[in-house]
Design a protein around this motif. Structure first.
Motif, PDB file in Angstrom:
ATOM      1  N   GLY A  66       2.126  49.813  54.723  1.00  0.00           N
ATOM      2  CA  GLY A  66       3.539  49.223  55.463  1.00  0.00           C
ATOM      3  C   GLY A  66       4.554  49.881  55.873  1.00  0.00           C
ATOM      4  O   GLY A  66       4.975  49.407  56.776  1.00  0.00           O
ATOM      5  N   SER A  67       3.443  51.166  56.399  1.00  0.00           N
ATOM      6  CA  SER A  67       4.645  51.884  57.344  1.00  0.00           C
ATOM      7  C   SER A  67       3.639  52.360  58.789  1.00  0.00           C
ATOM      8  O   SER A  67       4.380  52.506  59.607  1.00  0.00           O
ATOM      9  CB  SER A  67       4.508  53.463  56.244  1.00  0.00           C
ATOM     10  N   ALA A  68       3.190  51.133  59.022  1.00  0.00           N
ATOM     11  CA  ALA A  68       2.789  51.021  60.783  1.00  0.00           C
ATOM     12  C   ALA A  68       2.276  49.150  60.336  1.00  0.00           C
ATOM     13  O   ALA A  68       1.844  48.415  59.667  1.00  0.00           O
ATOM     14  CB  ALA A  68       1.866  51.551  61.099  1.00  0.00           C
ATOM     15  N   ARG A  69       2.457  48.981  61.215  1.00  0.00           N
ATOM     16  CA  ARG A  69       2.006  47.252  62.172  1.00  0.00           C
ATOM     17  C   ARG A  69       1.226  47.802  63.225  1.00  0.00           C
ATOM     18  O   ARG A  69       1.576  48.342  63.269  1.00  0.00           O
ATOM     19  CB  ARG A  69       3.131  46.251  62.142  1.00  0.00           C
ATOM     20  N   MET A  70       0.344  46.755  63.855  1.00  0.00           N
ATOM     21  CA  MET A  70      -0.367  47.022  64.823  1.00  0.00           C
ATOM     22  C   MET A  70      -0.441  45.270  65.645  1.00  0.00           C
ATOM     23  O   MET A  70      -0.966  44.269  64.753  1.00  0.00           O
ATOM     24  CB  MET A  70      -0.991  47.494  64.200  1.00  0.00           C
ATOM     25  N   VAL A  71      -1.015  45.930  66.695  1.00  0.00           N
ATOM     26  CA  VAL A  71      -1.291  43.984  67.591  1.00  0.00           C
ATOM     27  C   VAL A  71      -2.794  44.204  67.951  1.00  0.00           C
ATOM     28  O   VAL A  71      -2.820  45.429  68.486  1.00  0.00           O
ATOM     29  CB  VAL A  71      -0.577  43.809  68.764  1.00  0.00           C
ATOM     30  N   MET A  72      -3.456  43.761  68.615  1.00  0.00           N
ATOM     31  CA  MET A  72      -5.001  43.964  68.991  1.00  0.00           C
ATOM     32  C   MET A  72      -4.977  44.173  70.394  1.00  0.00           C
ATOM     33  O   MET A  72      -4.003  43.907  71.857  1.00  0.00           O
ATOM     34  CB  MET A  72      -6.072  42.375  69.146  1.00  0.00           C
ATOM     35  N   GLY A  73      -5.601  44.951  71.053  1.00  0.00           N
ATOM     36  CA  GLY A  73      -6.007  45.395  71.946  1.00  0.00           C
ATOM     37  C   GLY A  73      -6.634  45.221  72.739  1.00  0.00           C
ATOM     38  O   GLY A  73      -7.988  44.808  71.566  1.00  0.00           O
ATOM     39  N   ASN A  74      -7.540  45.187  74.118  1.00  0.00           N
ATOM     40  CA  ASN A  74      -8.248  44.895  74.933  1.00  0.00           C
ATOM     41  C   ASN A  74      -9.856  45.203  74.379  1.00  0.00           C
ATOM     42  O   ASN A  74     -10.463  44.752  74.074  1.00  0.00           O
ATOM     43  CB  ASN A  74      -8.174  44.081  75.959  1.00  0.00           C
ATOM     44  N   HIS A  75      -9.829  46.348  73.681  1.00  0.00           N
ATOM     45  CA  HIS A  75     -10.973  46.864  73.154  1.00  0.00           C
ATOM     46  C   HIS A  75     -10.958  46.734  71.717  1.00  0.00           C
ATOM     47  O   HIS A  75     -12.740  46.580  71.476  1.00  0.00           O
ATOM     48  CB  HIS A  75     -10.420  48.737  73.296  1.00  0.00           C
ATOM     49  N   GLU A  76     -10.048  46.369  71.134  1.00  0.00           N
ATOM     50  CA  GLU A  76     -10.495  45.558  69.769  1.00  0.00           C
ATOM     51  C   GLU A  76     -12.025  44.737  70.091  1.00  0.00           C
ATOM     52  O   GLU A  76     -12.026  44.132  69.390  1.00  0.00           O
ATOM     53  CB  GLU A  76     -10.058  45.684  68.560  1.00  0.00           C
ATOM     54  N   TYR A  77     -10.719  43.491  70.711  1.00  0.00           N
ATOM     55  CA  TYR A  77     -11.059  42.426  71.149  1.00  0.00           C
ATOM     56  C   TYR A  77     -12.662  42.658  71.555  1.00  0.00           C
ATOM     57  O   TYR A  77     -13.985  41.774  71.298  1.00  0.00           O
ATOM     58  CB  TYR A  77     -10.771  41.404  72.309  1.00  0.00           C
ATOM     59  N   ASN A  78     -13.179  43.241  72.795  1.00  0.00           N
ATOM     60  CA  ASN A  78     -14.440  43.398  73.786  1.00  0.00           C
ATOM     61  C   ASN A  78     -15.571  43.797  72.698  1.00  0.00           C
ATOM     62  O   ASN A  78     -16.633  43.419  72.290  1.00  0.00           O
ATOM     63  CB  ASN A  78     -14.124  44.492  74.764  1.00  0.00           C
ATOM     64  N   ALA A  79     -14.974  44.374  71.597  1.00  0.00           N
ATOM     65  CA  ALA A  79     -15.464  45.175  70.045  1.00  0.00           C
ATOM     66  C   ALA A  79     -16.105  44.202  69.399  1.00  0.00           C
ATOM     67  O   ALA A  79     -17.334  44.265  69.402  1.00  0.00           O
ATOM     68  CB  ALA A  79     -15.153  45.863  69.253  1.00  0.00           C
ATOM     69  N   LEU A  80     -15.264  42.961  69.642  1.00  0.00           N
ATOM     70  CA  LEU A  80     -15.838  41.649  68.135  1.00  0.00           C
ATOM     71  C   LEU A  80     -16.607  41.707  69.317  1.00  0.00           C
ATOM     72  O   LEU A  80     -17.618  40.467  68.532  1.00  0.00           O
ATOM     73  CB  LEU A  80     -14.067  40.662  67.727  1.00  0.00           C
ATOM     74  N   GLY A  81     -16.226  40.819  70.323  1.00  0.00           N
ATOM     75  CA  GLY A  81     -17.360  39.889  71.087  1.00  0.00           C
ATOM     76  C   GLY A  81     -18.711  41.115  71.359  1.00  0.00           C
ATOM     77  O   GLY A  81     -19.996  40.125  71.426  1.00  0.00           O
ATOM     78  N   TYR A  82     -18.986  42.396  72.150  1.00  0.00           N
ATOM     79  CA  TYR A  82     -19.661  43.004  71.909  1.00  0.00           C
ATOM     80  C   TYR A  82     -20.395  42.962  70.599  1.00  0.00           C
ATOM     81  O   TYR A  82     -21.966  42.978  70.556  1.00  0.00           O
ATOM     82  CB  TYR A  82     -19.787  43.975  71.798  1.00  0.00           C
ATOM     83  N   CYS A  83     -20.613  43.468  69.063  1.00  0.00           N
ATOM     84  CA  CYS A  83     -20.875  43.156  67.852  1.00  0.00           C
ATOM     85  C   CYS A  83     -20.614  41.456  67.586  1.00  0.00           C
ATOM     86  O   CYS A  83     -21.654  41.069  66.673  1.00  0.00           O
ATOM     87  CB  CYS A  83     -19.757  43.750  66.881  1.00  0.00           C
ATOM     88  N   THR A  84     -21.218  40.204  67.932  1.00  0.00           N
ATOM     89  CA  THR A  84     -20.516  38.864  66.893  1.00  0.00           C
ATOM     90  C   THR A  84     -21.626  38.201  68.553  1.00  0.00           C
ATOM     91  O   THR A  84     -21.970  38.159  69.614  1.00  0.00           O
ATOM     92  CB  THR A  84     -19.603  38.165  67.576  1.00  0.00           C
ATOM     93  N   ARG A  85     -22.942  37.670  67.426  1.00  0.00           N
ATOM     94  CA  ARG A  85     -24.361  37.094  68.084  1.00  0.00           C
ATOM     95  C   ARG A  85     -23.534  36.132  69.131  1.00  0.00           C
ATOM     96  O   ARG A  85     -22.826  35.045  67.861  1.00  0.00           O
ATOM     97  CB  ARG A  85     -25.491  36.529  67.364  1.00  0.00           C
ATOM     98  N   ALA A  86     -23.962  35.329  69.739  1.00  0.00           N
ATOM     99  CA  ALA A  86     -23.431  33.768  70.421  1.00  0.00           C
ATOM    100  C   ALA A  86     -24.413  32.793  69.606  1.00  0.00           C
ATOM    101  O   ALA A  86     -25.316  32.975  69.195  1.00  0.00           O
ATOM    102  CB  ALA A  86     -24.296  33.950  72.099  1.00  0.00           C
ATOM    103  N   ARG A  87     -23.957  31.960  69.781  1.00  0.00           N
ATOM    104  CA  ARG A  87     -24.078  30.502  68.707  1.00  0.00           C
ATOM    105  C   ARG A  87     -25.986  30.275  69.795  1.00  0.00           C
ATOM    106  O   ARG A  87     -25.428  30.053  71.244  1.00  0.00           O
ATOM    107  CB  ARG A  87     -23.451  29.522  68.831  1.00  0.00           C
TER     108      ARG A  87
END
Ligand SMILES: [Mn+2]
Length: 212
Positions: free
Chosen positions: A75-96
């Motif tokens: 609770g000493s910080a909060r965060m919003v997502m950056g394009n690099h975290e989003y890109n990592a999710l896409g890069y590491c997630t198999r397409a259907r």
């Protein structure tokens, strides 16, 4: 609501892209009066707001992720997502199957290069990396408080209003991630605009060439 009580009496430190520079982050937090208490950085009165892009590029990505996640959970910080975290999710997630792709974010030379340091530094910690990928889903795309707003790249009120209606909050889920792989879809527009920003036309005769 404790969160709002806190927001009324608390100051915020907005901290931009860390990109794996954990040592620099520690120095910055020290200089701003944050102290490690039971292993987690905190400030007696203030809260850090990380506006995304903790990963990629730098030498201490793993350390930076641990430090930030510990602060967020404490609770000493909060965060919003950056394009690099989003890109990592896409890069590491198999397409259907049947989508014509193997991963949501194509593994081409440019994408490989952008995430290379992150994957290298987690090479011996695959379980941890998977936990961080799961954690990325819990990071909101935006913070909309009565007294301030935060987003990584571009605050688009129409997209954000519609996103809240559809998703019932500020976070994406697996379904939304898959949908966002099509850039022209609503999900694709949300991720592209909020996390990567908007385009401006250059004045006539002006040229900018990116390093890619
Ligand atoms: Mn960025």
């Amino acid at each position: 609501m404790p969160g709002q009580e806190r927001s009324a009496s608390r100051g915020y430190d907005i901290i931009g892209d860390i990109h794996g520079c954990a040592h620099t982050l520690v120095r910055l937090l020290d200089q701003m009066g944050y102290r490690k208490v039971n292993g987690v950085y905190e400030h007696p009165r203030r809260q850090a707001i990380f506006i995304g892009d903790i990963i990629d590029r730098g030498p201490r990505i793993r350390e930076a992720l641990h430090l930030v996640r510990d602060m967020v959970e404490h609770g000493s910080a909060r965060m919003v997502m950056g394009n690099h975290e989003y890109n990592a999710l896409g890069y590491c997630t198999r397409a259907r199957p049947g989508s014509g792709k193997t991963f949501l974010r194509e593994h081409n030379a440019r994408h490989d290069r952008l995430i290379r340091e992150t994957l290298e530094q987690f090479e011996h910690y695959p379980h941890e990396w998977n936990e961080f990928l799961e954690w990325f889903y819990t990071i909101p795309l935006f913070i909309d408080e009565p007294d301030f707003r935060a987003v990584h790249a571009c605050w688009d009120s129409d997209l954000i209003t519609k996103f809240k209606e559809n998703q019932g909050g500020a976070c994406i889920d697996d379904e939304f991630l898959h949908a966002s792989a099509a850039i022209e879809s609503f999900a694709g527009q949300v991720m592209d605009t909020l996390l990567r920003g908007t385009d401006l036309r250059l004045p006539p005769g002006v040229k900018i060439t990116g390093k890619d």
